[in-house]
Design an enzyme around this catalytic site. Structure first.
Site, PDB file in Angstrom:
ATOM      1  N   GLY A   8       0.826  -1.198   0.000  1.00 57.42           N
ATOM      2  CA  GLY A   8       0.000   0.000   0.000  1.00 57.42           C
ATOM      3  C   GLY A   8       0.860   1.247   0.000  1.00 57.42           C
ATOM      4  O   GLY A   8       1.760   1.379   0.835  1.00 57.42           O
ATOM      5  N   ALA A  11      -1.361   7.279   2.193  1.00 54.99           N
ATOM      6  CA  ALA A  11      -0.773   8.223   3.146  1.00 54.99           C
ATOM      7  C   ALA A  11       0.031   7.513   4.231  1.00 54.99           C
ATOM      8  O   ALA A  11       1.177   7.882   4.514  1.00 54.99           O
ATOM      9  CB  ALA A  11      -1.872   9.077   3.771  1.00 54.99           C
ATOM     10  N   ALA A 121      -1.826  11.890   8.314  1.00 52.17           N
ATOM     11  CA  ALA A 121      -1.101  12.134   7.063  1.00 52.17           C
ATOM     12  C   ALA A 121      -2.096  12.133   5.912  1.00 52.17           C
ATOM     13  O   ALA A 121      -3.117  11.441   5.968  1.00 52.17           O
ATOM     14  CB  ALA A 121      -0.029  11.072   6.853  1.00 52.17           C
ATOM     15  N   LYS A 172      -8.715   3.706  20.015  1.00 50.49           N
ATOM     16  CA  LYS A 172      -8.513   4.282  18.684  1.00 50.49           C
ATOM     17  C   LYS A 172      -9.822   4.260  17.890  1.00 50.49           C
ATOM     18  O   LYS A 172     -10.141   5.212  17.166  1.00 50.49           O
ATOM     19  CB  LYS A 172      -7.431   3.507  17.931  1.00 50.49           C
ATOM     20  CG  LYS A 172      -7.212   3.965  16.487  1.00 50.49           C
ATOM     21  CD  LYS A 172      -6.680   5.379  16.400  1.00 50.49           C
ATOM     22  CE  LYS A 172      -6.553   5.864  14.953  1.00 50.49           C
ATOM     23  NZ  LYS A 172      -5.608   5.051  14.171  1.00 50.49           N
ATOM     24  N   ASN A 176     -11.868   7.102  15.785  1.00 49.57           N
ATOM     25  CA  ASN A 176     -12.214   6.916  14.373  1.00 49.57           C
ATOM     26  C   ASN A 176     -13.712   6.980  14.116  1.00 49.57           C
ATOM     27  O   ASN A 176     -14.155   7.526  13.100  1.00 49.57           O
ATOM     28  CB  ASN A 176     -11.665   5.581  13.876  1.00 49.57           C
ATOM     29  CG  ASN A 176     -10.203   5.657  13.484  1.00 49.57           C
ATOM     30  OD1 ASN A 176      -9.622   6.739  13.420  1.00 49.57           O
ATOM     31  ND2 ASN A 176      -9.592   4.519  13.221  1.00 49.57           N
ATOM     32  N   SER A 241      -9.213   9.870   6.982  1.00 48.41           N
ATOM     33  CA  SER A 241      -9.252   9.074   5.753  1.00 48.41           C
ATOM     34  C   SER A 241     -10.676   8.781   5.282  1.00 48.41           C
ATOM     35  O   SER A 241     -10.934   8.711   4.078  1.00 48.41           O
ATOM     36  CB  SER A 241      -8.483   7.769   5.949  1.00 48.41           C
ATOM     37  OG  SER A 241      -9.054   6.986   6.984  1.00 48.41           O
ATOM     38  N   GLU A 253     -14.084   3.102   4.546  1.00 52.38           N
ATOM     39  CA  GLU A 253     -13.930   2.092   5.590  1.00 52.38           C
ATOM     40  C   GLU A 253     -15.016   2.216   6.666  1.00 52.38           C
ATOM     41  O   GLU A 253     -14.773   1.941   7.842  1.00 52.38           O
ATOM     42  CB  GLU A 253     -12.554   2.218   6.235  1.00 52.38           C
ATOM     43  CG  GLU A 253     -11.410   1.821   5.329  1.00 52.38           C
ATOM     44  CD  GLU A 253     -10.085   1.809   6.064  1.00 52.38           C
ATOM     45  OE1 GLU A 253      -9.466   0.741   6.157  1.00 52.38           O
ATOM     46  OE2 GLU A 253      -9.678   2.882   6.546  1.00 52.38           O
TER      47      GLU A 253
END
Length: 289
Positions: A8, A11, A121, A172, A176, A241, A253
């Site tokens: 992959g 970023a 990123a 996390k 998200n 993202s 996602e």
């Protein structure tokens, strides 16, 4: 010097590959060829020219495979494994969600390392990335986790083991899952300064806390307020993202970031209506896109 293959070139993959290439032998496995990598980091611009592979048939055994693809691309990522796996190769699954251990059953469990990464990123062009801050990596305690941490010893990325990976993963996910508000409003991190939006974020996180606790995570009630505060303290133009993929018309996602809370909640008899509703809206809007 370790031999590292990064599957992959987005970023996260591009940033990790660029940093690791400063002291290791790195191969980037990507769909399309890249000339090189250039990352604007808090430490300054770094450049790297790792080996680029676009055909799984060209792979050779490495010490570490870092899978940084989107969660819905695991089937495509798995095509790289036969050429990269040697007798002692380890696989680090660096993906969103809480199901990293289950995504590559063809790799022995003792050689699979689930990874939680916090590394803001954004990729602006192939091989061209802006890294907002140095970020962190957390992996389970143990020899394999310690070996992965050692890979990043010469980088500013803070990699460390944790004795409670389940809690780290759900913590996390709490961050998200709240990011869906940015995608739906098409606004970056600054949207959390809107109190109405902030309360929606808290509701999403509270559902995540309830399900995470049922899964064995140790999550405090104050995490809902903390997630909102952390978002307001992020770079105001920072884009997660899910937001970036939705705006670009790409697959998202949302399953790994929101629907997983609904799915796992159902196994414990815990309803997650806010995550279900916002995930449904995003999926409907994505279909229209």
């Amino acid at each position: 010097m370790a031999r590292v293959a990064v599957i992959g070139a987005g970023a996260i993959g591009g940033t990790l590959a660029a940093w690791l290439a400063q002291s290791h032998e790195v191969t980037v496995c990507a769909r399309s060829p890249l000339a090189d990598l250039e990352v604007e980091t808090p430490e300054g611009v770094i450049r790297a020219a790792p080996r680029i592979l676009t055909d799984p048939a060209g792979g050779s055994a490495v010490d570490w495979i870092l899978c940084t693809t989107k969660t819905y691309d695991c089937t495509a990522a798995a095509a790289w494994l036969p050429g990269l796996m040697g007798p002692a190769t380890r696989l680090a699954v660096i993906q969103n969600g809480v199901e990293q251990r289950d995504r590559f059953p063809q790799v022995p469990a003792q050689r699979t390392v689930p990874v939680i990464i916090d590394l803001p990123a954004e990729r602006h062009a192939p091989g061209r990335i802006v890294q907002r801050r140095n970020g962190t990596i957390h992996v389970p305690e143990g020899e394999a986790g310690e070996a992965l941490v050692a890979l990043f010893a010469d980088t500013p990325i803070d990699a460390q083991t944790t004795p409670d990976f389940v809690t780290a993963a759900w913590r996390k996910l709490a961050i998200n899952c709240s990011g869906i508000v940015s995608a739906l409003t098409r606004r970056p991190a600054e949207v959390a300064n809107d109190e109405g939006v902030a309360e929606v974020m808290r509701a999403l996180v509270r559902e995540c806390i309830a399900v995470g606790r049922a899964e064995g995570a140790d999550l405090p009630d104050k995490l809902a307020d903390q997630v909102v505060r952390w978002t307001t303290l992020a770079h105001p133009q920072s884009v997660n993202s899910l937001h970036a993929d939705f705006v670009a018309g790409r697959q998202t996602e949302v399953d790994a970031r929101n629907r997983v809370i609904v799915r796992l909640g159902a196994t414990h008899g815990i309803d997650a209506p806010m995550n279900r509703a916002l995930a449904s809206l995003l999926m409907a809007a994505s279909t229209r896109n």
